[in-house]
Design an enzyme around this catalytic site. Structure first.
Site, PDB file in Angstrom:
ATOM      1  N   TYR A 112       0.022  -4.964  11.989  1.00 56.48           N
ATOM      2  CA  TYR A 112      -0.084  -3.569  11.550  1.00 56.48           C
ATOM      3  C   TYR A 112       0.543  -2.577  12.532  1.00 56.48           C
ATOM      4  CZ  TYR A 112      -2.761  -4.241   7.277  1.00 56.48           C
ATOM      5  OH  TYR A 112      -3.134  -4.566   6.001  1.00 56.48           O
TER       6      TYR A 112
ATOM      7  N   HIS B  36       0.823  -1.216   0.000  1.00 52.46           N
ATOM      8  CA  HIS B  36       0.000   0.000   0.000  1.00 52.46           C
ATOM      9  C   HIS B  36       0.855   1.264   0.000  1.00 52.46           C
ATOM     10  CE1 HIS B  36      -3.771  -2.233   0.688  1.00 52.46           C
ATOM     11  NE2 HIS B  36      -3.039  -3.011   1.460  1.00 52.46           N
TER      12      HIS B  36
ATOM     13  N   ASN C  83     -10.272  -3.244   1.829  1.00 52.69           N
ATOM     14  CA  ASN C  83      -9.936  -3.123   0.411  1.00 52.69           C
ATOM     15  C   ASN C  83     -11.188  -2.801  -0.391  1.00 52.69           C
ATOM     16  OD1 ASN C  83      -7.138  -3.686   0.534  1.00 52.69           O
ATOM     17  ND2 ASN C  83      -7.509  -5.885   0.520  1.00 52.69           N
TER      18      ASN C  83
END
Length: 504
Positions: free
Chosen positions: A338, A55, A128
């Site tokens: 993350y 990303h 997404n």
């Protein structure tokens, strides 16, 4: 071939499970003690510096979420507490596989990450533009992304790597069809849907839990490039989607999405015909109709791209009271991965950066580390419990306990009995979702990409992947085989004779 080598950790310790994470039962949550999962994901997060590993190419804007329908019977989350309530938010769009300087019209899934600044803290919904993904276990994520990046020898993108991995992992087929259709090349970020993708949970004021999926439906209408149009735009303007978003908002043409949810009860989940926490599958909207919740509008461009868009950090771990997790193994892995990626890329204090900072209250005992800019707690105690301050845990935020199906922890085959139907939903996508022109474009896109497979394993990879297309739908398989110039009667018997090939 040479003598096989043992697969080992970075410290040289051989291990057996490289594809299945340790969980409490086949569908239960993951265990912290699975060190190999941590090592794979932590190392993967540190492979690129300083841009995001995935990303990297992104666009973003601030906006407002407004509640339009009452869902308080499902959740006590304050963001949904009353009709008409408005919450400030930030949304970052992105492509997944390319570098920061790559074209944003590439064939690729699009990231759709939202940060809601709620009075109970920041809620990050990180999804997404597709409701599914390529893999269902986080141990496989780094390996998958490697195939989308650059070949370690040629330093070029490689169709051979891509299709070798996909052909060896039939769980990817559903997402592959989404990607290779025109949905893989959306016209702009404004003209696509967004999804939370994972199954999450709602908790209401009675401490009742519901499973939930989030859908953001674009109010601009779906619009896609064809493959030829997307390729042309890469050369004409590699920043087309970025330019479109900034321009539209500057002109006052504020893009909007309608938030809808699907709700499944815990009892329904126990007897559902497939694993409802499997990220490679969708819930039928016939069985679980979409329930409207509110409207999201982007109405404010970032004044400085780097300060806000580039430094924005989202984590599925960031849920607020009334919203929680599920046993979705990919979600469980992202909860760990993350924040770890952000601490590496931006530093341990990344949540003090304005775009990431909770605008209401932050009270804890975290201190020091690089780029501490909030006073570091001053002279207040840096330990808990203590006799000097008045910071206390609030029992009102306690979540209901989770009932586990088993006490047995093991490495369960992610594609074991009852978890290995990789073909029904891709077949439905081909037959019921795509129109005739969509099907033609899908066949053309797949065959065009697969023709770039090369090397001594070319025939084996193509035939193995064709098996998956045929299992999903005979007509689709025949169309792709014909486009590739492959005679199925000659290729398939040889492939089927290799027992278990492609079913891992």
């Amino acid at each position: 071939m040479s003598e096989p080598k043992k697969l080992t950790s970075a410290s040289g310790i051989p291990y057996a499970e490289n594809e299945n994470s340790m969980s409490v039962g086949a569908r239960g949550p993951l265990l912290l003690q699975d060190f190999i999962l941590h090592e794979k994901m932590a190392h993967f997060n540190r492979e690129r510096i300083p841009e995001r590993v995935v990303h990297a190419k992104g666009s973003g804007a601030f906006g407002t979420f407004t509640v339009t329908h009452d869902i308080t019977k499902y959740t006590r989350a304050k963001i949904f507490s009353q009709v008409g309530k408005k919450t400030r938010m930030f949304l970052r769009f992105s492509t997944v596989g390319g570098e920061k300087g790559s074209a944003d019209t590439e064939r690729d899934p699009r990231g759709f990450a939202i940060k809601f600044y709620t009075e109970d803290g920041n809620w990050d919904l990180v999804g997404n533009n597709t409701p599914i993904f390529f893999v269902k276990d986080p141990k496989k994520f780094g390996d998958f992304i490697h195939t989308q990046k650059r070949d370690p020898y040629t330093n070029c993108k490689s169709a051979t790597m891509v299709w070798d991995f996909w052909s060896l992992n039939p769980e990817s087929l559903h997402q592959v069809l989404f990607l290779m259709s025109d949905r893989g090349t959306p016209y702009t970020y404004r003209h696509m849907h967004g999804f939370g993708s994972h199954t999450f949970s709602f908790i209401n004021d009675k401490n009742e839990r519901y499973w939930v999926k989030f859908h953001f439906k674009t109010k601009q209408g779906i619009k896609n490039f064809t493959n030829d149009e997307a390729v042309a735009m890469k050369g004409l303007d590699p920043d087309f989607a970025q330019r479109d978003l900034v321009t539209a908002i500057d002109k006052g043409e504020f893009p909007k999405w309608t938030l809808k949810v699907q709700i499944m009860t815990e009892e329904q989940a126990k007897t559902f015909r497939f694993n409802p926490f499997d990220l490679t599958k969708t819930w039928s909207q016939k069985d679980f109709p979409l329930i409207e919740v509110g409207e999201m509008e982007l109405n404010e461009n970032a004044q400085n791209y780097f300060a806000d868009v580039e430094q924005a950090a989202f984590a599925p771990a960031h849920v607020v009271d009334g919203i929680s997790y599920s046993p979705d193994k990919m979600l469980q892995g992202r909860i760990l991965s993350y924040p770890d990626a952000h601490r590496y890329r931006l530093g341990a204090n990344y949540e003090q950066i304005p775009v990431n900072k909770c605008p209401y209250m932050v009270n804890n005992y975290q201190r020091d580390a690089v780029m501490r800019v909030d006073g570091n707690g001053g002279k207040n105690p840096n330990y808990f419990p203590n006799s000097f301050d008045n910071i206390r845990p609030d029992s009102a935020y306690k979540q209901p306990s989770m009932t586990l199906d088993t006490l047995v922890a093991d490495w369960y085959d992610r594609n074991g009995e009852g978890e290995n139907d990789h073909y029904t939903q891709p077949g439905i996508f081909w037959r019921e979702v795509l129109n005739d022109q969509d099907k033609k474009n899908l066949v053309s896109n797949i065959s065009g990409h697969m023709k770039n497979i090369d090397g001594p394993k070319k025939g084996e990879i193509i035939n193995r992947q064709l098996c998956h297309f045929f299992r999903a739908d005979i007509g689709m398989g025949m169309a792709i085989a014909q486009a590739l110039g492959v005679n199925p009667e000659q290729a398939m018997p040889k492939q089927h004779s290799k027992e278990g090939v492609g079913v891992v």
